[in-house]
Write a protein that holds these residues in place. Structure first.
Motif, PDB file in Angstrom:
ATOM      1  N   LEU A 141      69.956  17.434 102.854  1.00 44.53           N
ATOM      2  CA  LEU A 141      70.389  17.733 104.226  1.00 44.53           C
ATOM      3  C   LEU A 141      69.310  18.527 104.962  1.00 44.53           C
ATOM      4  O   LEU A 141      69.026  18.260 106.141  1.00 44.53           O
ATOM      5  CB  LEU A 141      71.699  18.515 104.201  1.00 44.53           C
ATOM      6  N   GLY A 142      68.702  19.488 104.268  1.00 47.81           N
ATOM      7  CA  GLY A 142      67.620  20.251 104.875  1.00 47.81           C
ATOM      8  C   GLY A 142      66.448  19.365 105.256  1.00 47.81           C
ATOM      9  O   GLY A 142      65.845  19.531 106.330  1.00 47.81           O
TER      10      GLY A 142
ATOM     11  N   GLY B 295      72.208  17.715  97.268  1.00 47.50           N
ATOM     12  CA  GLY B 295      72.669  17.280  98.581  1.00 47.50           C
ATOM     13  C   GLY B 295      72.264  18.234  99.691  1.00 47.50           C
ATOM     14  O   GLY B 295      71.893  17.820 100.787  1.00 47.50           O
ATOM     15  N   LEU B 296      72.307  19.530  99.412  1.00 49.05           N
ATOM     16  CA  LEU B 296      71.904  20.525 100.404  1.00 49.05           C
ATOM     17  C   LEU B 296      70.405  20.433 100.698  1.00 49.05           C
ATOM     18  O   LEU B 296      69.978  20.565 101.852  1.00 49.05           O
ATOM     19  CB  LEU B 296      72.259  21.931  99.911  1.00 49.05           C
ATOM     20  N   VAL B 297      69.613  20.212  99.654  1.00 54.69           N
ATOM     21  CA  VAL B 297      68.172  20.034  99.861  1.00 54.69           C
ATOM     22  C   VAL B 297      67.920  18.786 100.713  1.00 54.69           C
ATOM     23  O   VAL B 297      67.094  18.803 101.634  1.00 54.69           O
ATOM     24  CB  VAL B 297      67.436  19.928  98.511  1.00 54.69           C
TER      25      VAL B 297
ATOM     26  N   TRP C 148      70.310  10.730  98.171  1.00 49.44           N
ATOM     27  CA  TRP C 148      71.002  11.564  99.159  1.00 49.44           C
ATOM     28  C   TRP C 148      70.330  11.446 100.525  1.00 49.44           C
ATOM     29  O   TRP C 148      71.007  11.361 101.559  1.00 49.44           O
ATOM     30  CB  TRP C 148      71.013  13.023  98.703  1.00 49.44           C
TER      31      TRP C 148
ATOM     32  N   ALA D  96      75.632  19.059  94.432  1.00 51.68           N
ATOM     33  CA  ALA D  96      75.795  19.810  95.678  1.00 51.68           C
ATOM     34  C   ALA D  96      74.472  20.437  96.100  1.00 51.68           C
ATOM     35  O   ALA D  96      74.112  20.427  97.287  1.00 51.68           O
ATOM     36  CB  ALA D  96      76.869  20.874  95.513  1.00 51.68           C
ATOM     37  N   LEU D  97      73.741  20.995  95.127  1.00 47.77           N
ATOM     38  CA  LEU D  97      72.447  21.599  95.430  1.00 47.77           C
ATOM     39  C   LEU D  97      71.451  20.547  95.916  1.00 47.77           C
ATOM     40  O   LEU D  97      70.739  20.755  96.909  1.00 47.77           O
ATOM     41  CB  LEU D  97      71.905  22.310  94.196  1.00 47.77           C
TER      42      LEU D  97
END
Length: 234
Positions: free
Chosen positions: A28-29, A24-26, A167, A21-22
């Motif tokens: 996405l950023g 994936g968030l990076v 990702w 999840a972490l």
């Protein structure tokens, strides 16, 4: 050589759901805030898709160009129409998400280090086909970064880099097709497919979007199996 092969074929622990999840968030950023950089990565895979299919259908690859505006061009020699040309044009836009799904599957088996070395080899092969200075510069920078990751980082950190790359590929595929839907020019892949087949540009654009989104969702499910369980339950 034996030590290198043992390193490449060794498996690493797959990050858990929270780590994924972490990561994936990076990713996405990066896709949202650093899009010119991540779009260039998507363009490299896009042009690689064109080049690979062109050779598979018997066309002669003339070269690949990467431009500073993050666009690209793959030139191949052969019939200007027919199934081979159609297949070559079809291969570009789905390539980032499809390659992302492939790398997600490899990572699910634990071969993160082997994946990075494989990507490094593919970039070296692609570099031989680059035909402009901007493209060569982009490839050399990417090769230097990938080479540093494979040489200096510990396997666990290499795994994080490989997952981040995956990702980004899975997310960038749908975003590129969304941009295509806003500007489907006559010289774009859907525009050229319309000229060759008579099928409207909107149909090809929709097909690219569907394949990219479906493949991306499948890739997310491979990276985080818990997501697949939730989707199946719903």
């Amino acid at each position: 050589m034996q030590q290198w092969w043992s390193l490449v074929t060794a498996t690493q622990p797959v990050p858990g759901a929270e780590q994924q999840a972490l990561i994936g968030l990076v990713a996405l950023g990066l896709v949202v805030l650093a899009w010119p950089w991540t779009r260039m990565l998507s363009t490299i895979v896009h042009e690689g898709g064109h080049a690979t299919v062109a050779m598979l259908v018997g066309r002669r690859l003339e070269g690949i160009r990467l431009h500073s505006d993050t666009s690209g061009l793959t030139v191949s020699r052969g019939r200007a129409s027919g199934p081979g040309m159609v297949a070559t044009l079809l291969a570009g836009y789905p390539a980032p998400a499809l390659f992302g799904l492939l790398t997600a599957w490899v990572l699910s088996k634990g071969y993160a280090v082997g994946l990075l070395w494989g990507c490094l080899a593919l970039l070296l092969v692609m570099l031989l086909q680059i035909r402009n200075l901007v493209g060569a510069g982009v490839m050399l920078v990417l090769l230097a970064g990938m080479g540093a990751a494979t040489y200096y980082l510990e396997p666990v950190h290499q795994s994080w880099v490989a997952h981040l790359l995956t990702w980004v590929l899975l997310m960038s595929g749908p975003r590129v097709t969304m941009e295509l839907g806003l500007r489907p020019g006559a010289t774009s892949d859907p525009g050229q497919l319309r000229r060759l087949t008579g099928v409207p540009t909107a149909v090809w654009t929709g097909l690219f979007a569907f394949v990219s989104w479906a493949t991306a969702l499948a890739g997310f499910g491979v990276l985080v199996p818990q997501l697949a369980t939730v989707w199946q339950g719903s």
